[in-house]
Design a protein around this motif. Structure first.
Motif, PDB file in Angstrom:
ATOM      1  N   ASP A  73       0.805  -1.219   0.000  1.00 11.93           N
ATOM      2  CA  ASP A  73       0.000   0.000   0.000  1.00 11.93           C
ATOM      3  C   ASP A  73       0.838   1.270   0.000  1.00 11.93           C
ATOM      4  O   ASP A  73       0.295   2.374  -0.074  1.00 11.93           O
ATOM      5  CB  ASP A  73      -0.976   0.006   1.178  1.00 11.93           C
ATOM      6  N   GLU A  74       2.162   1.127   0.066  1.00 11.54           N
ATOM      7  CA  GLU A  74       3.009   2.305  -0.082  1.00 11.54           C
ATOM      8  C   GLU A  74       2.749   3.002  -1.423  1.00 11.54           C
ATOM      9  O   GLU A  74       2.912   4.221  -1.538  1.00 11.54           O
ATOM     10  CB  GLU A  74       4.489   1.917  -0.011  1.00 11.54           C
ATOM     11  N   LYS A  75       2.325   2.233  -2.414  1.00  9.72           N
ATOM     12  CA  LYS A  75       2.086   2.800  -3.745  1.00  9.72           C
ATOM     13  C   LYS A  75       0.911   3.770  -3.743  1.00  9.72           C
ATOM     14  O   LYS A  75       0.824   4.639  -4.625  1.00  9.72           O
ATOM     15  CB  LYS A  75       1.843   1.668  -4.754  1.00  9.72           C
ATOM     16  N   GLN A  76       0.017   3.640  -2.756  1.00  8.22           N
ATOM     17  CA  GLN A  76      -1.094   4.577  -2.623  1.00  8.22           C
ATOM     18  C   GLN A  76      -0.738   5.760  -1.721  1.00  8.22           C
ATOM     19  O   GLN A  76      -1.335   6.839  -1.815  1.00  8.22           O
ATOM     20  CB  GLN A  76      -2.324   3.879  -2.042  1.00  8.22           C
ATOM     21  N   ARG A  77       0.260   5.596  -0.862  1.00  7.74           N
ATOM     22  CA  ARG A  77       0.582   6.630   0.128  1.00  7.74           C
ATOM     23  C   ARG A  77       1.764   7.515  -0.264  1.00  7.74           C
ATOM     24  O   ARG A  77       1.877   8.633   0.233  1.00  7.74           O
ATOM     25  CB  ARG A  77       0.896   5.972   1.480  1.00  7.74           C
ATOM     26  N   PHE A  78       2.626   7.004  -1.125  1.00  5.90           N
ATOM     27  CA  PHE A  78       3.861   7.717  -1.440  1.00  5.90           C
ATOM     28  C   PHE A  78       4.083   7.817  -2.946  1.00  5.90           C
ATOM     29  O   PHE A  78       3.625   6.968  -3.711  1.00  5.90           O
ATOM     30  CB  PHE A  78       5.071   7.000  -0.835  1.00  5.90           C
ATOM     31  N   SER A  79       4.836   8.837  -3.329  1.00  6.76           N
ATOM     32  CA  SER A  79       5.379   8.901  -4.680  1.00  6.76           C
ATOM     33  C   SER A  79       6.697   8.135  -4.681  1.00  6.76           C
ATOM     34  O   SER A  79       7.437   8.182  -3.688  1.00  6.76           O
ATOM     35  CB  SER A  79       5.645  10.358  -5.083  1.00  6.76           C
ATOM     36  N   PRO A  80       7.014   7.442  -5.775  1.00  9.29           N
ATOM     37  CA  PRO A  80       8.297   6.720  -5.814  1.00  9.29           C
ATOM     38  C   PRO A  80       9.465   7.669  -6.002  1.00  9.29           C
ATOM     39  O   PRO A  80       9.361   8.668  -6.730  1.00  9.29           O
ATOM     40  CB  PRO A  80       8.134   5.798  -7.026  1.00  9.29           C
ATOM     41  N   GLY A  81      10.573   7.372  -5.340  1.00  9.27           N
ATOM     42  CA  GLY A  81      11.778   8.143  -5.560  1.00  9.27           C
ATOM     43  C   GLY A  81      12.337   7.871  -6.937  1.00  9.27           C
ATOM     44  O   GLY A  81      12.038   6.839  -7.557  1.00  9.27           O
ATOM     45  N   ALA A  82      13.155   8.779  -7.415  1.00  9.93           N
ATOM     46  CA  ALA A  82      13.729   8.640  -8.755  1.00  9.93           C
ATOM     47  C   ALA A  82      14.950   7.744  -8.764  1.00  9.93           C
ATOM     48  O   ALA A  82      15.573   7.553  -9.804  1.00  9.93           O
ATOM     49  CB  ALA A  82      14.085  10.014  -9.310  1.00  9.93           C
ATOM     50  N   GLY A  83      15.313   7.199  -7.595  1.00  8.97           N
ATOM     51  CA  GLY A  83      16.462   6.296  -7.535  1.00  8.97           C
ATOM     52  C   GLY A  83      17.788   7.004  -7.460  1.00  8.97           C
ATOM     53  O   GLY A  83      18.835   6.371  -7.600  1.00  8.97           O
TER      54      GLY A  83
END
Length: 262
Positions: A116-126
């Motif tokens: 559920d992190e995909k609903q709570r956070f934006s992904p970092g660019a690495g």
């Protein structure tokens, strides 16, 4: 360099309580003569905070991070811990690295989001976070990131001798710290420090089993299921020694693997 890893329960949603815990663990690390203290993923806010995550987030120059910098400065201990970072309208699962003088060395945003992190956070660019601490070049990843061999190999190729990993590993996955983390250390011939949460948080149980692993894959310190402070000495000479017999990085043939990167 002597490093400390704090396996903690933390207080879900209670930033002030977690700052008090941070100060307590920083004093314990100092008493153990550790130059760096690594704490779990989303340590500052709690991990399983659901829809309240965004409200708990703050920017890198926010008041809670300023308080953490004061703690680092007062104890003379570098700190790495997870927090929810607000940047404009985005919220990131992030980790901040503060040196012993209280200077922010950098902030890393988790690239590989889990569940559920995909609903709570934006992904970092690495974008990598690397820094010299106590004579050791260190890189930072967060939890699920370390389960991707490319992420750790990238840091090793950037010259990192240690990878530091705040994590919030759910219970029932003992193979991650017991097998995979050791493999990441061995296949890159580097140190890996893995700092997990423990106990339960709003119905989510954590694995614990935080560990510090040497460049030969040997576990230098390990926790069970309860709160613990692990301490180990990370000597850069151990990295050089591990690579005397064979050197995975030097013996790579990248031209053979190009098709794997798409």
């Amino acid at each position: 360099m002597r490093i400390a890893v704090a396996q903690t329960r933390g207080e879900s949603g209670r930033i002030d309580a977690n700052l008090a815990l941070l100060e307590d663990r920083a004093h314990a690390a100092r008493d153990a003569e550790a130059g760096l203290l690594v704490l779990p993923e989303l340590f500052l806010t709690g991990y399983n905070t659901g829809p309240t995550t965004a409200a708990l987030a703050e920017p890198v120059d926010g008041p809670s991070l300023a308080r953490a910098a004061d703690i680092a400065r007062a104890t003379g201990t570098a700190l790495l811990f997870g927090f929810a970072e607000r940047a404009g309208n985005a919220v990131y699962n992030a980790a901040i690295l503060i040196d012993a003088a209280g200077t922010v060395l950098g902030c890393y945003r988790k690239a590989h989001l889990y569940g559920d992190e995909k609903q709570r956070f934006s992904p970092g660019a690495g974008m990598p976070l690397t820094a010299h601490i106590g004579g050791l070049r260190c890189g930072v990843l967060i939890c699920y990131d370390v389960e991707f061999p490319e992420a750790v190999r990238d840091l090793a190729l950037r010259g990192c001798q240690a990878v530091l990993v705040p994590t919030a590993l759910p219970a029932g996955m003992p193979e991650i710290p017991g097998l995979l983390v050791r493999a990441r250390a061995y296949e890159n011939q580097i140190f890996v420090a893995y700092a997990d949460r423990c106990g339960e948080e709003d119905g989510l149980a954590y694995e614990g089993r935080s560990c510090i692993v040497g460049p030969d894959g040997v576990v230098l310190a390990a926790a069970g299921a309860e709160e613990a402070l692990l301490v180990a000495d990370l000597d850069p000479a151990a990295v050089r020694t591990a690579r005397l017999r064979f050197d995975y990085l030097a013996d790579r043939r990248p031209n053979l693997y190009a098709r794997l990167i798409v």
